[in-house]
Write a protein that holds these residues in place. Structure first.
Motif, PDB file in Angstrom:
ATOM      1  N   LEU A  24      -3.233   6.908   4.849  1.00 21.03           N
ATOM      2  CA  LEU A  24      -2.972   5.473   4.797  1.00 21.03           C
ATOM      3  C   LEU A  24      -2.085   5.031   5.951  1.00 21.03           C
ATOM      4  O   LEU A  24      -2.265   3.933   6.496  1.00 21.03           O
ATOM      5  CB  LEU A  24      -2.333   5.104   3.462  1.00 21.03           C
ATOM      6  CG  LEU A  24      -3.235   5.300   2.240  1.00 21.03           C
ATOM      7  CD1 LEU A  24      -2.452   5.023   0.960  1.00 21.03           C
ATOM      8  CD2 LEU A  24      -4.458   4.423   2.320  1.00 21.03           C
ATOM      9  N   GLY A  25      -1.133   5.866   6.330  1.00 21.55           N
ATOM     10  CA  GLY A  25      -0.259   5.527   7.454  1.00 21.55           C
ATOM     11  C   GLY A  25      -1.053   5.333   8.733  1.00 21.55           C
ATOM     12  O   GLY A  25      -0.846   4.356   9.466  1.00 21.55           O
ATOM     13  N   GLY A  26      -1.956   6.246   9.003  1.00 20.66           N
ATOM     14  CA  GLY A  26      -2.790   6.135  10.199  1.00 20.66           C
ATOM     15  C   GLY A  26      -3.694   4.924  10.147  1.00 20.66           C
ATOM     16  O   GLY A  26      -3.886   4.219  11.144  1.00 20.66           O
ATOM     17  N   CYS A  27      -4.240   4.652   8.981  1.00 19.75           N
ATOM     18  CA  CYS A  27      -5.127   3.503   8.796  1.00 19.75           C
ATOM     19  C   CYS A  27      -4.374   2.190   9.037  1.00 19.75           C
ATOM     20  O   CYS A  27      -4.855   1.304   9.754  1.00 19.75           O
ATOM     21  CB  CYS A  27      -5.710   3.547   7.389  1.00 19.75           C
ATOM     22  SG  CYS A  27      -6.797   2.172   6.980  1.00 19.75           S
ATOM     23  N   VAL A  28      -3.190   2.072   8.466  1.00 21.44           N
ATOM     24  CA  VAL A  28      -2.400   0.845   8.620  1.00 21.44           C
ATOM     25  C   VAL A  28      -1.954   0.673  10.069  1.00 21.44           C
ATOM     26  O   VAL A  28      -1.987  -0.434  10.613  1.00 21.44           O
ATOM     27  CB  VAL A  28      -1.203   0.834   7.647  1.00 21.44           C
ATOM     28  CG1 VAL A  28      -0.239  -0.294   7.957  1.00 21.44           C
ATOM     29  CG2 VAL A  28      -1.699   0.734   6.206  1.00 21.44           C
ATOM     30  N   ARG A  29      -1.567   1.768  10.723  1.00 22.66           N
ATOM     31  CA  ARG A  29      -1.147   1.669  12.130  1.00 22.66           C
ATOM     32  C   ARG A  29      -2.322   1.246  13.015  1.00 22.66           C
ATOM     33  O   ARG A  29      -2.167   0.441  13.930  1.00 22.66           O
ATOM     34  CB  ARG A  29      -0.536   2.979  12.604  1.00 22.66           C
ATOM     35  CG  ARG A  29       0.835   3.230  11.960  1.00 22.66           C
ATOM     36  CD  ARG A  29       1.485   4.500  12.460  1.00 22.66           C
ATOM     37  NE  ARG A  29       1.805   4.448  13.867  1.00 22.66           N
ATOM     38  CZ  ARG A  29       2.918   3.896  14.379  1.00 22.66           C
ATOM     39  NH1 ARG A  29       3.801   3.342  13.582  1.00 22.66           N
ATOM     40  NH2 ARG A  29       3.139   3.904  15.664  1.00 22.66           N
ATOM     41  N   LYS A  30      -3.508   1.786  12.737  1.00 19.12           N
ATOM     42  CA  LYS A  30      -4.691   1.406  13.510  1.00 19.12           C
ATOM     43  C   LYS A  30      -5.007  -0.077  13.290  1.00 19.12           C
ATOM     44  O   LYS A  30      -5.283  -0.807  14.237  1.00 19.12           O
ATOM     45  CB  LYS A  30      -5.879   2.278  13.098  1.00 19.12           C
ATOM     46  CG  LYS A  30      -7.105   2.085  13.945  1.00 19.12           C
ATOM     47  CD  LYS A  30      -8.178   3.106  13.542  1.00 19.12           C
ATOM     48  CE  LYS A  30      -9.386   3.031  14.429  1.00 19.12           C
ATOM     49  NZ  LYS A  30     -10.402   4.022  14.040  1.00 19.12           N
ATOM     50  N   LEU A  31      -4.959  -0.521  12.038  1.00 13.69           N
ATOM     51  CA  LEU A  31      -5.176  -1.929  11.732  1.00 13.69           C
ATOM     52  C   LEU A  31      -4.150  -2.793  12.453  1.00 13.69           C
ATOM     53  O   LEU A  31      -4.490  -3.823  13.043  1.00 13.69           O
ATOM     54  CB  LEU A  31      -5.099  -2.164  10.217  1.00 13.69           C
ATOM     55  CG  LEU A  31      -5.218  -3.611   9.745  1.00 13.69           C
ATOM     56  CD1 LEU A  31      -6.585  -4.188  10.082  1.00 13.69           C
ATOM     57  CD2 LEU A  31      -4.941  -3.697   8.256  1.00 13.69           C
ATOM     58  N   SER A  32      -2.899  -2.359  12.445  1.00 15.28           N
ATOM     59  CA  SER A  32      -1.833  -3.097  13.117  1.00 15.28           C
ATOM     60  C   SER A  32      -2.108  -3.228  14.615  1.00 15.28           C
ATOM     61  O   SER A  32      -1.935  -4.308  15.194  1.00 15.28           O
ATOM     62  CB  SER A  32      -0.492  -2.402  12.883  1.00 15.28           C
ATOM     63  OG  SER A  32       0.521  -3.033  13.620  1.00 15.28           O
ATOM     64  N   ARG A  33      -2.544  -2.142  15.244  1.00 16.79           N
ATOM     65  CA  ARG A  33      -2.847  -2.201  16.683  1.00 16.79           C
ATOM     66  C   ARG A  33      -4.006  -3.151  16.962  1.00 16.79           C
ATOM     67  O   ARG A  33      -3.990  -3.902  17.941  1.00 16.79           O
ATOM     68  CB  ARG A  33      -3.136  -0.801  17.220  1.00 16.79           C
ATOM     69  CG  ARG A  33      -1.901   0.074  17.337  1.00 16.79           C
ATOM     70  CD  ARG A  33      -2.183   1.378  18.087  1.00 16.79           C
ATOM     71  NE  ARG A  33      -3.145   2.235  17.405  1.00 16.79           N
ATOM     72  CZ  ARG A  33      -2.842   3.142  16.482  1.00 16.79           C
ATOM     73  NH1 ARG A  33      -1.578   3.330  16.132  1.00 16.79           N
ATOM     74  NH2 ARG A  33      -3.784   3.887  15.940  1.00 16.79           N
ATOM     75  N   MET A  34      -5.020  -3.133  16.090  1.00 14.60           N
ATOM     76  CA  MET A  34      -6.182  -4.001  16.284  1.00 14.60           C
ATOM     77  C   MET A  34      -5.799  -5.473  16.118  1.00 14.60           C
ATOM     78  O   MET A  34      -6.196  -6.324  16.929  1.00 14.60           O
ATOM     79  CB  MET A  34      -7.297  -3.604  15.310  1.00 14.60           C
ATOM     80  CG  MET A  34      -7.868  -2.223  15.592  1.00 14.60           C
ATOM     81  SD  MET A  34      -8.928  -1.618  14.265  1.00 14.60           S
ATOM     82  CE  MET A  34     -10.412  -2.539  14.628  1.00 14.60           C
ATOM     83  N   VAL A  35      -5.033  -5.774  15.089  1.00 16.19           N
ATOM     84  CA  VAL A  35      -4.601  -7.154  14.847  1.00 16.19           C
ATOM     85  C   VAL A  35      -3.652  -7.606  15.962  1.00 16.19           C
ATOM     86  O   VAL A  35      -3.784  -8.715  16.495  1.00 16.19           O
ATOM     87  CB  VAL A  35      -3.946  -7.283  13.448  1.00 16.19           C
ATOM     88  CG1 VAL A  35      -3.263  -8.637  13.284  1.00 16.19           C
ATOM     89  CG2 VAL A  35      -4.990  -7.068  12.359  1.00 16.19           C
ATOM     90  N   SER A  36      -2.716  -6.732  16.334  1.00 13.04           N
ATOM     91  CA  SER A  36      -1.768  -7.078  17.410  1.00 13.04           C
ATOM     92  C   SER A  36      -2.497  -7.366  18.714  1.00 13.04           C
ATOM     93  O   SER A  36      -2.084  -8.260  19.467  1.00 13.04           O
ATOM     94  CB  SER A  36      -0.756  -5.955  17.617  1.00 13.04           C
ATOM     95  OG  SER A  36       0.103  -5.874  16.513  1.00 13.04           O
ATOM     96  N   ALA A  37      -3.563  -6.641  18.995  1.00 20.32           N
ATOM     97  CA  ALA A  37      -4.322  -6.864  20.230  1.00 20.32           C
ATOM     98  C   ALA A  37      -4.902  -8.281  20.259  1.00 20.32           C
ATOM     99  O   ALA A  37      -4.941  -8.921  21.318  1.00 20.32           O
ATOM    100  CB  ALA A  37      -5.429  -5.825  20.369  1.00 20.32           C
ATOM    101  N   ILE A  38      -5.342  -8.785  19.108  1.00 16.61           N
ATOM    102  CA  ILE A  38      -5.885 -10.147  19.049  1.00 16.61           C
ATOM    103  C   ILE A  38      -4.779 -11.165  19.325  1.00 16.61           C
ATOM    104  O   ILE A  38      -4.941 -12.079  20.140  1.00 16.61           O
ATOM    105  CB  ILE A  38      -6.567 -10.407  17.693  1.00 16.61           C
ATOM    106  CG1 ILE A  38      -7.823  -9.520  17.582  1.00 16.61           C
ATOM    107  CG2 ILE A  38      -6.921 -11.892  17.522  1.00 16.61           C
ATOM    108  CD1 ILE A  38      -8.441  -9.458  16.196  1.00 16.61           C
ATOM    109  N   TYR A  39      -3.630 -10.991  18.656  1.00 13.95           N
ATOM    110  CA  TYR A  39      -2.510 -11.918  18.872  1.00 13.95           C
ATOM    111  C   TYR A  39      -1.959 -11.780  20.291  1.00 13.95           C
ATOM    112  O   TYR A  39      -1.667 -12.788  20.944  1.00 13.95           O
ATOM    113  CB  TYR A  39      -1.405 -11.686  17.849  1.00 13.95           C
ATOM    114  CG  TYR A  39      -1.720 -12.240  16.479  1.00 13.95           C
ATOM    115  CD1 TYR A  39      -1.348 -13.532  16.137  1.00 13.95           C
ATOM    116  CD2 TYR A  39      -2.381 -11.473  15.529  1.00 13.95           C
ATOM    117  CE1 TYR A  39      -1.630 -14.052  14.881  1.00 13.95           C
ATOM    118  CE2 TYR A  39      -2.665 -11.978  14.270  1.00 13.95           C
ATOM    119  CZ  TYR A  39      -2.296 -13.274  13.950  1.00 13.95           C
ATOM    120  OH  TYR A  39      -2.582 -13.778  12.716  1.00 13.95           O
ATOM    121  N   ASP A  40      -1.806 -10.551  20.776  1.00  9.37           N
ATOM    122  CA  ASP A  40      -1.298 -10.352  22.144  1.00  9.37           C
ATOM    123  C   ASP A  40      -2.220 -11.014  23.160  1.00  9.37           C
ATOM    124  O   ASP A  40      -1.762 -11.629  24.121  1.00  9.37           O
ATOM    125  CB  ASP A  40      -1.152  -8.858  22.457  1.00  9.37           C
ATOM    126  CG  ASP A  40       0.064  -8.224  21.814  1.00  9.37           C
ATOM    127  OD1 ASP A  40       0.970  -8.964  21.353  1.00  9.37           O
ATOM    128  OD2 ASP A  40       0.117  -6.981  21.771  1.00  9.37           O
TER     129      ASP A  40
END
Length: 157
Positions: A24-40
């Motif tokens: 779950l940690g890896g999944c959430v971190r990957k999701l975070s990077r994907m979402v952050s890329a959109i906002y960034d």
């Protein structure tokens, strides 16, 4: 209703594919990077990263904020917050002011920082709409629920 998920891994026959598939940690971190890329991507024209935008908005919402308050609210470690605040002070978006007891300081958003927030709001709204649309209403609600559940547990520890 409580559902127990069996995600135990037999360490005798450790297969890293199992870890990668269920972590779950890896999944959430990957999701975070994907979402952050959109906002960034949305905020890049203003020279701002999502993490900095979050700090700016949090400080603006509090008028003045103690570093400890921000680290808790944003779930950042001290060094990450300090590094971001230092860079943002250098750009004129934030300033440090002496606290009444002189042992600490408060963080304030400057007029330049407020102007930057206003400038970035349309891009932020566009990113917010894109992420919300791609994830769907139910998933967004589930993510917010998961955050509330983990936040409640952390505050009790």
């Amino acid at each position: 209703m409580h559902i127990q998920l069996d995600v135990t891994i037999n360490t005798k026959y450790l297969d890293t594919r199992n870890v990668e598939g269920v972590c779950l940690g890896g999944c959430v971190r990957k999701l975070s990077r994907m979402v952050s890329a959109i906002y960034d991507g949305a905020l890049t024209s203003a020279g701002l990263k999502t993490s900095q935008f979050s700090v700016l908005v949090s400080v603006a919402n509090r008028k003045q904020a103690r570093p400890a308050e921000l680290t808790k609210h944003l779930q950042l470690d001290e060094s990450t917050l300090s590094r971001n605040v230092e860079r943002m002070c250098a750009r004129g978006w934030l300033r440090l002011v002496q606290d009444g007891d002189r042992r600490s300081h408060l963080i304030e958003v400057t007029d330049k920082g407020l102007a930057l927030i206003r400038k970035c709001l349309p891009a932020w709204q566009k990113a917010q709409a894109e992420v919300s649309q791609r994830l769907g209403t139910d998933t967004v609600a589930e993510l917010r629920s998961a955050l509330r559940k983990l936040s409640a547990r952390i505050s009790r520890v």
